[in-house]
Motif scaffolding. Structure first.
Motif, PDB file in Angstrom:
ATOM      1  N   GLN A   1       0.886  67.100 -84.199  1.00  0.00           N
ATOM      2  CA  GLN A   1      -0.429  66.530 -84.507  1.00  0.00           C
ATOM      3  C   GLN A   1      -0.530  66.120 -85.975  1.00  0.00           C
TER       4      GLN A   1
ATOM      5  N   SER B   1      -0.521  63.270 -89.020  1.00  0.00           N
ATOM      6  CA  SER B   1      -0.852  61.864 -89.236  1.00  0.00           C
ATOM      7  C   SER B   1       0.405  61.099 -89.619  1.00  0.00           C
TER       8      SER B   1
ATOM      9  N   VAL C   1      -6.275  61.726 -86.882  1.00  0.00           N
ATOM     10  CA  VAL C   1      -6.668  62.737 -87.855  1.00  0.00           C
ATOM     11  C   VAL C   1      -7.801  62.196 -88.722  1.00  0.00           C
TER      12      VAL C   1
ATOM     13  N   ARG D   1      -2.092  60.552 -84.659  1.00  0.00           N
ATOM     14  CA  ARG D   1      -1.318  61.799 -84.639  1.00  0.00           C
ATOM     15  C   ARG D   1       0.049  61.571 -83.992  1.00  0.00           C
TER      16      ARG D   1
ATOM     17  N   ARG E   1      -6.555  60.484 -80.325  1.00  0.00           N
ATOM     18  CA  ARG E   1      -5.514  61.192 -81.085  1.00  0.00           C
ATOM     19  C   ARG E   1      -5.358  60.617 -82.500  1.00  0.00           C
TER      20      ARG E   1
END
Length: 330
Positions: free
Chosen positions: A108, A110, A146, A218, A144
């Motif tokens: 997860q 970036s 950040v 992500r 998905r």
């Protein structure tokens, strides 16, 4: 392996062979791999190897194993840790930190964080591919991506940020199905199996649409690196201006110390890793100040355009121009 004129076969007793068997792929020949040993022990073995006349298997028997108890060999992890303490810290011999490696997953993350993790190609990496993986799902009820802490700290900015990214992901998800239908009409199934054909069509659609995915998207990154590579990576991450990068550095250090603690003792010591990270951070800050002073505070160096460059006193001579240049590139 039978005896050979090219090497001298090392002799081991039956008890010694029983101790060696779980940890060495061959007990007779001159080439073998190490198995079922902690990384710290494998590294320490090689560190001693370079300063001993003994063979690696003999070193293991003499210094890193004790008699089997109930069929289980007691491997000398404590001794390995002591060896690193002496060689790595007191003697400053960094080469021993190259002798142990760890597979680490950073999920997860970036895209900017992924690029930091892969900086300098200091290790081996595998990254979740936007070319093959559809990004149309919403784990936890959200797309998905950040939201950086620096953005989340400002309510209005965070709201605008999320609205733009929600729109990008929504557009991606909306077109993923229709684009696959289009590609199926362009590329009918031939002799491929249904699975291969579906995967191929989906990959074409993902590859076309992934340009919509923002930098905050992500991804999952798998890393295999030596202790030395992790140390250098963590020193830089701890000095990074992005909060996400620094947060992952802390999590990575915690998890790596569960596997190879001896390799990473210097990372957060104020007089060692602390000074390195401070130096890297101050150097970045000083460079930014010099750049700003040389460019007169403009954004010319960041690609703000020819006009900004001229205003800052940067002169160029246009020697040639092709009006069809962009078309030819495309």
């Amino acid at each position: 392996m039978t005896d050979s004129i090219w090497f001298v076969r090392e002799e081991f007793s039956s008890e010694e062979r029983a101790l060696l068997a779980p940890h060495f792929t061959d007990l007779d020949g001159p080439v073998f791999a190490l198995t079922n040993l902690p990384e710290v022990v494998k590294g320490a073995l090689f560190a001693r190897y370079s300063r001993s006349p003994k063979s690696l298997r003999r070193l293991f028997l003499d210094e890193f194993s004790e008699a089997a108890s109930g069929g289980v060999v007691d491997v000398g992890v404590g001794r390995a840790e002591q060896l690193y303490q002496r060689v790595f810290l007191e003697y400053g011999d960094d080469s021993v930190a190259q002798l142990g490696g760890v597979h680490l997953a950073c999920e997860q993350a970036s895209q900017p964080l992924a690029k930091v993790l892969e900086w300098g190609r200091l290790a081996a990496y595998l990254e979740q591919s936007t070319r093959y993986v559809p990004y149309d799902d919403r784990p936890g009820g959200r797309w998905r991506y950040v939201v950086p802490p620096e953005v989340a700290a400002h309510e209005e900015l965070a709201s605008r940020f999320s609205a733009v990214l929600d729109s990008a992901f929504s557009t991606y998800a909306t077109w993923l199905g229709p684009l696959q239908d289009l590609y199926r009409s362009w590329f009918p199934q031939g002799g491929d199996s249904d699975f291969v054909y579906r995967s191929s069509i989906r990959a074409k659609a993902c590859d076309t649409l992934r340009g919509l995915l923002p930098a905050a998207t992500r991804t999952n990154v798998g890393i295999f690196a030596t202790g030395q590579s992790y140390e250098q990576l963590l020193l830089r991450m701890r000095a990074n201006p992005l909060a996400e990068v620094r947060a992952y550095a802390g999590m990575m250090l915690t998890e790596l110390r569960k596997v190879i603690p001896a390799f990473l003792t210097r990372v957060d010591r104020p007089d060692r890793g602390g000074e390195w990270s401070a130096y890297l951070a101050s150097t970045r800050s000083a460079t930014e100040e010099v750049t700003a002073s040389l460019l007169g505070g403009s954004d010319a160096g960041a690609g703000a355009g020819i006009e900004a460059g001229v205003e800052a006193g940067v002169e160029v001579d246009l020697t040639d121009f092709d009006p069809d240049g962009e078309t030819k590139v495309v």
